[in-house]
Design a protein around this motif. Structure first.
Motif, mmCIF file in Angstrom:
data_model
loop_
_atom_site.group_PDB
_atom_site.id
_atom_site.type_symbol
_atom_site.label_atom_id
_atom_site.label_comp_id
_atom_site.label_asym_id
_atom_site.label_seq_id
_atom_site.Cartn_x
_atom_site.Cartn_y
_atom_site.Cartn_z
ATOM 1 N N GLY A 152 0.826 -1.209 0.000
ATOM 2 C CA GLY A 152 0.000 0.000 0.000
ATOM 3 C C GLY A 152 0.859 1.259 0.000
ATOM 4 O O GLY A 152 0.529 2.254 -0.667
ATOM 5 N N GLN A 153 1.964 1.189 0.740
ATOM 6 C CA GLN A 153 2.851 2.365 0.765
ATOM 7 C C GLN A 153 3.459 2.607 -0.616
ATOM 8 O O GLN A 153 3.577 3.745 -1.065
ATOM 9 C CB GLN A 153 3.931 2.186 1.831
ATOM 10 C CG GLN A 153 3.355 2.330 3.243
ATOM 11 C CD GLN A 153 4.177 1.612 4.297
ATOM 12 O OE1 GLN A 153 5.354 1.346 4.093
ATOM 13 N NE2 GLN A 153 3.549 1.295 5.410
ATOM 14 N N LEU A 154 3.795 1.491 -1.300
ATOM 15 C CA LEU A 154 4.321 1.658 -2.663
ATOM 16 C C LEU A 154 3.211 2.190 -3.580
ATOM 17 O O LEU A 154 3.445 3.070 -4.411
ATOM 18 C CB LEU A 154 4.879 0.328 -3.199
ATOM 19 C CG LEU A 154 5.386 0.374 -4.642
ATOM 20 C CD1 LEU A 154 6.475 1.439 -4.831
ATOM 21 C CD2 LEU A 154 5.933 -0.985 -5.075
ATOM 22 N N PRO A 159 1.720 -4.085 -6.659
ATOM 23 C CA PRO A 159 2.852 -3.502 -5.918
ATOM 24 C C PRO A 159 3.680 -4.547 -5.161
ATOM 25 O O PRO A 159 4.900 -4.392 -5.039
ATOM 26 C CB PRO A 159 2.194 -2.525 -4.940
ATOM 27 C CG PRO A 159 0.836 -2.272 -5.457
ATOM 28 C CD PRO A 159 0.447 -3.402 -6.349
ATOM 29 N N ALA A 160 3.037 -5.617 -4.676
ATOM 30 C CA ALA A 160 3.805 -6.648 -3.953
ATOM 31 C C ALA A 160 4.818 -7.300 -4.901
ATOM 32 O O ALA A 160 5.945 -7.606 -4.508
ATOM 33 C CB ALA A 160 2.863 -7.708 -3.385
ATOM 34 N N TYR A 161 4.411 -7.495 -6.159
ATOM 35 C CA TYR A 161 5.332 -8.062 -7.164
ATOM 36 C C TYR A 161 6.463 -7.073 -7.446
ATOM 37 O O TYR A 161 7.631 -7.452 -7.571
ATOM 38 C CB TYR A 161 4.540 -8.390 -8.441
ATOM 39 C CG TYR A 161 5.413 -8.821 -9.596
ATOM 40 C CD1 TYR A 161 6.016 -10.076 -9.605
ATOM 41 C CD2 TYR A 161 5.635 -7.953 -10.669
ATOM 42 C CE1 TYR A 161 6.829 -10.464 -10.660
ATOM 43 C CE2 TYR A 161 6.443 -8.337 -11.730
ATOM 44 C CZ TYR A 161 7.036 -9.592 -11.721
ATOM 45 O OH TYR A 161 7.837 -9.974 -12.765
ATOM 46 N N LEU A 162 6.114 -5.782 -7.512
ATOM 47 C CA LEU A 162 7.149 -4.768 -7.788
ATOM 48 C C LEU A 162 8.156 -4.680 -6.639
ATOM 49 O O LEU A 162 9.335 -4.420 -6.876
ATOM 50 C CB LEU A 162 6.493 -3.403 -8.024
ATOM 51 C CG LEU A 162 5.621 -3.318 -9.284
ATOM 52 C CD1 LEU A 162 4.869 -1.999 -9.331
ATOM 53 C CD2 LEU A 162 6.477 -3.493 -10.543
ATOM 54 N N LEU A 163 7.679 -4.919 -5.416
ATOM 55 C CA LEU A 163 8.619 -4.918 -4.275
ATOM 56 C C LEU A 163 9.610 -6.077 -4.403
ATOM 57 O O LEU A 163 10.770 -5.953 -4.056
ATOM 58 C CB LEU A 163 7.857 -5.027 -2.946
ATOM 59 C CG LEU A 163 7.096 -3.762 -2.505
ATOM 60 C CD1 LEU A 163 6.162 -4.072 -1.336
ATOM 61 C CD2 LEU A 163 8.063 -2.645 -2.127
ATOM 62 N N ARG A 164 9.106 -7.212 -4.929
ATOM 63 C CA ARG A 164 9.980 -8.379 -5.078
ATOM 64 C C ARG A 164 10.831 -8.290 -6.339
ATOM 65 O O ARG A 164 11.886 -8.895 -6.427
ATOM 66 C CB ARG A 164 9.132 -9.668 -5.173
ATOM 67 C CG ARG A 164 8.372 -10.044 -3.929
ATOM 68 C CD ARG A 164 7.834 -11.473 -4.051
ATOM 69 N NE ARG A 164 6.984 -11.697 -5.207
ATOM 70 C CZ ARG A 164 5.666 -11.508 -5.237
ATOM 71 N NH1 ARG A 164 5.057 -11.084 -4.159
ATOM 72 N NH2 ARG A 164 4.962 -11.739 -6.326
ATOM 73 N N THR A 165 10.332 -7.547 -7.327
ATOM 74 C CA THR A 165 10.988 -7.519 -8.646
ATOM 75 C C THR A 165 11.141 -6.063 -9.110
ATOM 76 O O THR A 165 10.467 -5.627 -10.055
ATOM 77 C CB THR A 165 10.114 -8.299 -9.671
ATOM 78 O OG1 THR A 165 9.506 -9.423 -9.018
ATOM 79 C CG2 THR A 165 10.908 -8.778 -10.852
#
Ligand code: URA
Length: 264
Positions: free
Chosen positions: A134-136, A235-241
């Motif tokens: 959510g922050q991303l 966004p969770a995927y972007l945090l990992r990748t």
């Protein structure tokens, strides 16, 4: 790690269930993920007894789905819908979740974001997209001049799947009326689907997010309104990748352009 085991057959075979559970706890298993076998288990390799569980599930799901649609017909605001969903008993995810997490942001906005399901932070706090994803997302919104006042942000599921496991098809199906009702109430002009689960559910397709992202597609509401839809990486995927952030940025620029054309 997912472990599927059947208490009933274990006690028949004289296996000490407590010892097994103690072993799993010692091995680091922290949460139970559900009371049904996963849809990723192929039906034809299931033992007979489990196939029976699957056919029961199909029946229960149909009933729960009918009841969800029926209840949705009786509400006309997001607040009413929230009360309805909080009292809905047709999805077992509710029994393991701490909160019913409905949409956040502005229900009068013309732009809607749809994610997958609340995570641990959202479940604890009771608000969509407040954890790291959510922050991303907030930063991504800010990068195109938006914030939670300009959009409505919700999820396919209002309850956290235990251990953040992938939602089962039956859970998605039963909760779909709640998503459709939110779309009917908010009446967005544009929907941005965050990740494969969101876009596959909304548009009823099975293509990968890599194939679908960045393109304008259409969703027809129950009232016949055509809504412009774009999908992008979650966004969770972007945090990992993080290497994919450039593509996410280009998708958001296309979103910004469409909003300017649509006068959102
Ligand atoms: N991921 C989602 O898809 N939704 C949330 O609310 C939080 C994380």
């Amino acid at each position: 790690m997912f472990i599927y085991f059947k208490l009933a057959s274990m006690s028949e075979e004289n296996i000490n269930v407590k010892e097994i559970l103690d072993f799993y706890i010692l091995s680091g298993v922290e949460e139970t993920c559900g009371d049904i076998a996963f849809s990723c288990v192929k039906k034809d390799v299931l033992p007979k007894a489990d196939r029976k569980i699957h056919s029961h599930l199909a029946f229960d799901t149909k009933e729960a789905l009918e009841s969800a649609y029926d209840l949705c017909d009786r509400v006309s605001s997001i607040d009413e819908l929230k009360t309805l969903v909080e009292n809905f008993e047709g999805c077992s995810l509710k029994t393991t979740a701490l909160s019913t997490v409905m949409g956040d942001g502005n229900p009068n906005a013309k732009l809607m974001f749809i994610g997958e399901a609340p995570g641990a932070d959202e479940d604890r706090i009771g608000r969509a997209f407040v954890g790291r994803s959510g922050q991303l997302l907030d930063k991504m919104l800010a990068s195109i001049g938006l914030n939670r006042e300009n959009c409505y942000i919700c999820n396919i599921l209002p309850w956290r799947p235990p251990g953040n496991r992938a939602p089962a098809d039956a859970e998605i199906a039963v909760c779909l009326p709640f998503l459709k009702k939110q779309i009917e109430i908010v009446q967005p002009d544009i929907i941005f689907a965050l990740g494969a689960v969101a876009v596959n559910t909304l548009l009823d397709n099975t293509d990968t997010i890599s194939k679908l992202r960045g393109k304008w597609m259409e969703y027809k509401t129950e009232n016949g309104k055509i809504v412009d839809v774009m999908a992008g990486y979650h966004p969770a995927y972007l945090l990992r990748t993080p290497a994919q952030k450039a593509k996410a940025w280009s998708d958001f620029l296309r979103l910004k352009k469409k909003m300017e054309q649509t006068t959102c």
